[in-house]
Design a protein around this motif. Structure first.
Motif, mmCIF file in Angstrom:
data_model
loop_
_atom_site.group_PDB
_atom_site.id
_atom_site.type_symbol
_atom_site.label_atom_id
_atom_site.label_comp_id
_atom_site.label_asym_id
_atom_site.label_seq_id
_atom_site.Cartn_x
_atom_site.Cartn_y
_atom_site.Cartn_z
ATOM 1 N N ALA A 277 7.022 7.133 -10.894
ATOM 2 C CA ALA A 277 5.783 6.495 -10.436
ATOM 3 C C ALA A 277 5.711 5.042 -10.909
ATOM 4 O O ALA A 277 5.265 4.152 -10.176
ATOM 5 N N ARG B 111 5.452 1.446 -8.685
ATOM 6 C CA ARG B 111 4.399 0.446 -8.899
ATOM 7 C C ARG B 111 4.921 -0.855 -9.501
ATOM 8 O O ARG B 111 4.136 -1.749 -9.809
ATOM 9 N N ASP C 287 2.242 10.488 -9.399
ATOM 10 C CA ASP C 287 1.348 10.798 -10.520
ATOM 11 C C ASP C 287 0.737 12.190 -10.349
ATOM 12 O O ASP C 287 0.611 12.958 -11.307
ATOM 13 N N ALA C 288 0.340 12.509 -9.107
ATOM 14 C CA ALA C 288 -0.260 13.816 -8.840
ATOM 15 C C ALA C 288 0.749 14.931 -9.098
ATOM 16 O O ALA C 288 0.409 15.978 -9.655
ATOM 17 N N ASP D 225 6.625 10.575 -14.153
ATOM 18 C CA ASP D 225 5.881 9.414 -14.647
ATOM 19 C C ASP D 225 6.726 8.150 -14.512
ATOM 20 O O ASP D 225 6.243 7.099 -14.075
ATOM 21 N N GLU E 35 0.836 -1.209 0.000
ATOM 22 C CA GLU E 35 0.000 0.000 0.000
ATOM 23 C C GLU E 35 0.874 1.265 0.000
ATOM 24 O O GLU E 35 0.526 2.257 -0.644
ATOM 25 N N SER F 44 2.178 1.721 -3.500
ATOM 26 C CA SER F 44 1.094 2.193 -4.361
ATOM 27 C C SER F 44 0.785 3.659 -4.090
ATOM 28 O O SER F 44 0.568 4.451 -5.024
ATOM 29 N N ALA F 45 0.779 4.040 -2.793
ATOM 30 C CA ALA F 45 0.521 5.441 -2.446
ATOM 31 C C ALA F 45 1.610 6.351 -2.987
ATOM 32 O O ALA F 45 1.342 7.475 -3.436
ATOM 33 N N GLY G 75 3.291 5.828 -5.709
ATOM 34 C CA GLY G 75 3.000 5.964 -7.139
ATOM 35 C C GLY G 75 1.900 6.971 -7.393
ATOM 36 O O GLY G 75 1.997 7.806 -8.309
ATOM 37 N N ASP G 76 0.843 6.940 -6.569
ATOM 38 C CA ASP G 76 -0.260 7.898 -6.727
ATOM 39 C C ASP G 76 0.211 9.331 -6.495
ATOM 40 O O ASP G 76 -0.162 10.254 -7.228
ATOM 41 N N ALA G 77 1.026 9.524 -5.454
ATOM 42 C CA ALA G 77 1.514 10.871 -5.146
ATOM 43 C C ALA G 77 2.416 11.400 -6.254
ATOM 44 O O ALA G 77 2.352 12.583 -6.616
#
Length: 555
Positions: A75, A79, A53-54, A72, A43, A46-47, A49-51
């Motif tokens: 990220a 992942r 991406d943002a 990119d 998790e 994954s978080a 990667g999300d951050a």
């Protein structure tokens, strides 16, 4: 203090150092519930990667496309299922989640560093992922940019893509890093933001917060507690350089009208419209390998054709030099290169990969030819030149030329990156329509030194007389056979060195777009004979530093 100047400009201000990553405690106990801990690790990755991406999306909103592309990629690293599986496996072996992530990422980092070159530069990207995930798992604040409440010169061991992508250009006056090279992500972003920057400055590790410094990104000089008159002199010199650059536009040429094409380096996948909008005469190096990286399989014929077609159309008939796939060594591909190759820098890379996989080169040449045909069918023009990397002999050059022309491509040449190619320049040039010297690789092979190792920067200085003599051989062969000779390495963007290269017989220079104006101006104030005299001065120097100083003194 000295380093590698990667973005020209003068910045003066107090030092503020980058916040350090969280320390990983050595005595964390084994998890009571390994399944829950493994889930927590997945998790956190994954978080991250999300951050990232943002942050990439925010960078794009501010027009920072290069930063977004780097984020990119970072990220994607966060992942990576192989990374997550490795970290989870380490947890099941009894390691705390923080230790598992650190160990897994350290293994990945070692692999990148061992590959050298481009991938070694990407090792720092993994550090950013590690620091973010470790902070999340420990529940502590993320490391990052300082906020002293006033403008500052940012000093760090290195910067992650997330750091550079979120720089406040109103607060960060200049950048200095102890690590990194001319092609690192720090250098790329600094250039795109126009922030004076120096990388590879090991001595900067001793700087403390609040120390007043001057950063000269043109020559890589860092001055501590500079006097007012020194600051004024440096700023006046930079202002004069800017004024000179602004006074000239249009095609490159010497003072007496000798033409020198000024081109840009472009990666497939970058925005061609932005590059084409500049005052440039085309593309001197289209890096097609960016279409292949971060993929499990090669791009399809249709994918390639579409990408090339957009670039050729954007440049509206201006010259576009396409380098065929430059894979291997620092750019391994899972579907192409051998991961167990003992010495990949001296192995099957560049054009040599077609020996094992001729279908990939055939697909690429077909796609380039199809893109040319499509642009011309739409009523446009496409002056497309194609060249192969890592050619060592005239026979290899002739075989590639025959293959490319069999696909209907009109203008075919080769890179000169191997000393053997330069030493046999007469025969090589006779087999080609043009040649392009890649000074980065030619330097590292000439001096047996990895071009991304900061401590070897002296050997890899493009002013080295030995390197200039190899360029002279190629230039003389091109002149004798009326064949264009380009330079597309970092050396092409140096306004002091550019006239020397022209004096050595180079007919085109390809560089980062931000360097074109200065190079154009440097050529416009000198005649061809003056360029030749400067070349003779540089060749006669005892070493790189002496050559640079002598040419600078000669004006």
């Amino acid at each position: 203090m000295r380093g590698v100047g990667v973005c020209a400009g003068v910045a003066v201000g107090p030092v503020a150092r980058l916040g350090l990553p969280a320390a990983v405690p050595a005595d964390l106990p084994a998890p009571d519930d390994v399944t829950a801990e493994a889930t927590r690790v997945r998790e956190a990755l994954s978080a991250a990667g999300d951050a990232l991406d943002a942050r990439a999306a925010a960078a794009r909103e501010h027009g920072r496309d290069e930063a977004a592309q780097i984020l990119d990629a970072q990220a994607m690293m966060a992942r990576d299922f192989v990374l997550a599986d490795r970290a989870a496996a380490l947890v099941t072996e009894g390691n705390a989640g923080v230790h598992a992530v650190s160990t897994a990422l350290a293994g990945f980092r070692a692999q990148l560093e061992a590959a050298g070159g481009y991938l070694a530069e990407r090792a720092a990207d993994l550090d950013g992922v590690r620091d973010r995930v470790v902070s999340t798992l420990l529940g502590v604040p993320l490391p990052g940019l300082p906020d002293p409440g006033h403008p500052y010169v940012l000093v760090a061991e290195d910067l992650t893509p997330a750091d550079t992508a979120t720089l406040d250009t109103g607060a960060v006056l200049g950048i200095v890093t102890a690590a990194g090279g001319a092609t690192s992500h720090t250098a790329i972003i600094a250039k795109s933001l126009g922030i004076p920057a120096i990388v590879g400055c090991r001595a900067s590790e001793s700087l403390t917060d609040g120390t007043a410094v001057l950063v000269d990104g043109a020559d890589g000089t860092l001055l501590i507690d500079p006097q007012d008159d020194v600051v004024a002199t440096r700023r006046e010199a930079f202002a004069a350089r800017r004024a000179l650059a602004a006074a000239h536009s249009g095609p490159g040429r010497t003072k007496d009208g000798h033409p020198v094409k000024l081109l840009v380096n472009l990666g497939a996948g970058e925005d061609p419209a932005t590059a084409a909008a500049g005052d440039v005469e085309g593309v001197g190096l289209l890096r097609t390998e960016l279409l292949y990286l971060d993929r499990a399989t090669a791009p399809t014929f249709d994918e390639q054709t579409k990408a090339y077609r957009e670039i050729f159309a954007a440049f509206g008939g201006r010259k576009v030099v396409v380098r065929t796939l430059d894979a291997g060594a620092d750019k391994p591909l899972p579907f192409l290169t051998d991961p167990d190759e003992p010495n990949p820098a001296l192995g099957v890379r560049g054009w040599r990969t077609s020996w094992r996989h001729p279908d990939l080169l055939d697909d690429q040449l077909r796609a380039i030819a199809a893109a040319v045909t499509a642009v011309e069918a739409d009523g446009g023009a496409a002056d497309v030149w194609v060249m192969a990397p890592m050619i060592a002999t005239a026979g290899e050059a002739a075989r590639f030329a025959a293959d490319a022309k069999a696909h209907g491509l009109r203008t075919v040449g080769t890179m000169v990156e191997v000393p053997a190619a330069a030493l046999a320049a007469d025969a090589l040039v006779s087999a080609c329509d043009f040649v392009s010297i890649g000074t980065n690789d030619l330097s590292q092979y000439t001096f047996a030194a990895d071009r991304l190792q900061s401590e070897l920067a002296g050997l890899l200085d493009p002013w080295q007389p030995a390197l200039l003599r190899l360029i002279q051989m190629v230039g003389a062969a091109g002149a004798a056979q009326d064949t264009p000779v380009g330079v597309c390495g970092e050396a092409a963007g140096d306004p002091l060195l550019a006239p020397v290269l022209v004096g050595l017989g180079v007919t085109s220079l390809s560089m980062a777009s931000g360097s074109v104006a200065d190079v154009r101006a440097a050529l416009a104030i000198r005649t061809l004979d003056e360029c030749r005299a400067l070349a003779a001065t540089a060749l006669a120097a005892a070493d790189a530093a002496a050559g640079r100083a002598a040419v600078a003194a000669a004006g």
